[in-house]
Design an enzyme around this catalytic site. Sequence first.
Site, short mmCIF file in Angstrom:
data_model
loop_
_atom_site.label_atom_id
_atom_site.label_comp_id
_atom_site.label_asym_id
_atom_site.label_seq_id
_atom_site.Cartn_x
_atom_site.Cartn_y
_atom_site.Cartn_z
CG HIS A 38 -1.99 1.08 1.12
ND1 HIS A 38 -3.20 0.85 0.51
CD2 HIS A 38 -2.02 2.38 1.52
CE1 HIS A 38 -3.94 1.94 0.56
NE2 HIS A 38 -3.24 2.90 1.16
CG ASP A 40 -2.58 6.40 -0.08
OD1 ASP A 40 -3.56 6.31 -0.83
OD2 ASP A 40 -2.52 5.82 1.03
CD GLU A 140 -6.76 3.65 0.90
OE1 GLU A 140 -6.49 3.41 2.08
OE2 GLU A 140 -6.10 4.47 0.22
CG HIS A 167 -10.73 5.42 2.89
ND1 HIS A 167 -10.67 6.66 3.48
CD2 HIS A 167 -9.45 4.97 2.88
CE1 HIS A 167 -9.43 6.96 3.81
NE2 HIS A 167 -8.66 5.94 3.45
CG HIS A 213 -9.48 1.90 5.45
ND1 HIS A 213 -9.39 2.97 6.33
CD2 HIS A 213 -8.40 1.99 4.64
CE1 HIS A 213 -8.30 3.65 6.06
NE2 HIS A 213 -7.68 3.09 5.05
CG HIS A 234 -3.20 0.13 4.44
ND1 HIS A 234 -4.18 -0.40 3.65
CD2 HIS A 234 -3.61 1.41 4.70
CE1 HIS A 234 -5.13 0.49 3.43
NE2 HIS A 234 -4.82 1.60 4.08
CG ASP A 303 -1.10 4.07 5.12
OD1 ASP A 303 -1.48 4.46 4.00
OD2 ASP A 303 -1.74 4.30 6.17
#
Length: 423
Positions: A38, A40, A140, A167, A213, A234, A303
């Site tokens: 993971h 971003d 995500e 999420h 999540h 994650h 993350d």
Amino acid sequence: MQSLVALVVFCLCHLVCGYSERDRAHDLMSRYPLIDGHNDLALQLRILHNNRLNQIDLHNVSKVATDISRLQAGHVQAQVFAVYVMCGAQQKDAVRLTLEQIDVVRRMCTEYQDFELVTSAQELKNSEMRHKIACLISVEGGHSIDSSLPTLRMLYQLGVRSMALTHTCNTPWAESSSKLYNVFQRQNNSLTEFGKAVVDEMNRLGMIVDVSHTSWDTALAVLKHSKASVIFSHSSSYSICNHSRNVPDWLLHELKKNRGLIMVNLHSKFISCRDEANISRVADHFDYIKKMIGAESIGIGGDFEGAVGFPKGLEDVSKYPALFQELLQRNWTENELADVLRRNFLRVFEEVERVRDQLSSKRPSEIQIPLEEVQNPCRLVLTPPDVRGLPSDQNSSAAAEHGSPGLLILVTVLLLSILFVTE
């Protein structure tokens, strides 16, 4: 006697060559480079650069923890890039924003020779042999599909191979671990019938189901329903840090039954439940999860770029070797760490593809979510409009659009009158 001689030779080599645990970690990661579950970076490219890739060089990017140079230094051979759209876009333009984020990931992974976009376990393996950084795309948040299985299938066609079901907001069909958004509240229905249909269709497509999540109840329902292995992409151990985003022991045991994977999150608040943490505390999560369910169930989902605040010594993706140095010092075997670094993720990916192949004769699902569950005023209902409830100006335009029987009769009478007068 022979083993004693071998041990002496090994120790002498360490002394002469200066072969340290640090060297050993780098050597291990050179042979088994990391698959990180993971990252971003795509989100930061939108925030900092409005997705204008032409304005930056991805080899060296400021204000972020991820770029090509640091991925290479950290022995990251494959990166799952998250396509994240904020929950505020749910029931609005989440699908458009998702497509734009997929576009930026596809662009960066095809325009830079160091990257290679992959969509299968075999392609991932091949990319290592070509010394490329493999890019996998993960969505995500299930709000990105707007409760539509055809949209899910189209995302798969664009290269998406994983999706987190939620999420920080509930969807109409799955429940989040977060209480940040007060939407789609349900009692005792954490994964609806449509939610199960989403999982089924992901299994049929060969898309990895991600329950980071989600609420624990949703995660449990998914683990019991899915035909394929499931991942927490994650998340960390709840017993070490009691954050709702982490995974409790009872759920870890369910994950093991599913042959799934928990990819440890490095964000300080999920590691120490405070703003600060260190590598030793991160290693505590690995030790504890290994004790609970074995090293074969562990991976890493750093993350980076999605969270603010990482442990001292793990500030960016180049620092991964320091973590494996710590685990080696804690007597993890190289075989166990090879599993954590890449083999566990490859096993899960191949299992997901195996289930896909078993379901190859199954036709795409045509299940639709009931409109009352979606509760979206922006969702178009494809039926003729009821002109009686429209204002007069809209009423007349709608009548003209669909035709009025009275008007048709009047026009017919006028035409016949003209014919008679002419004769």
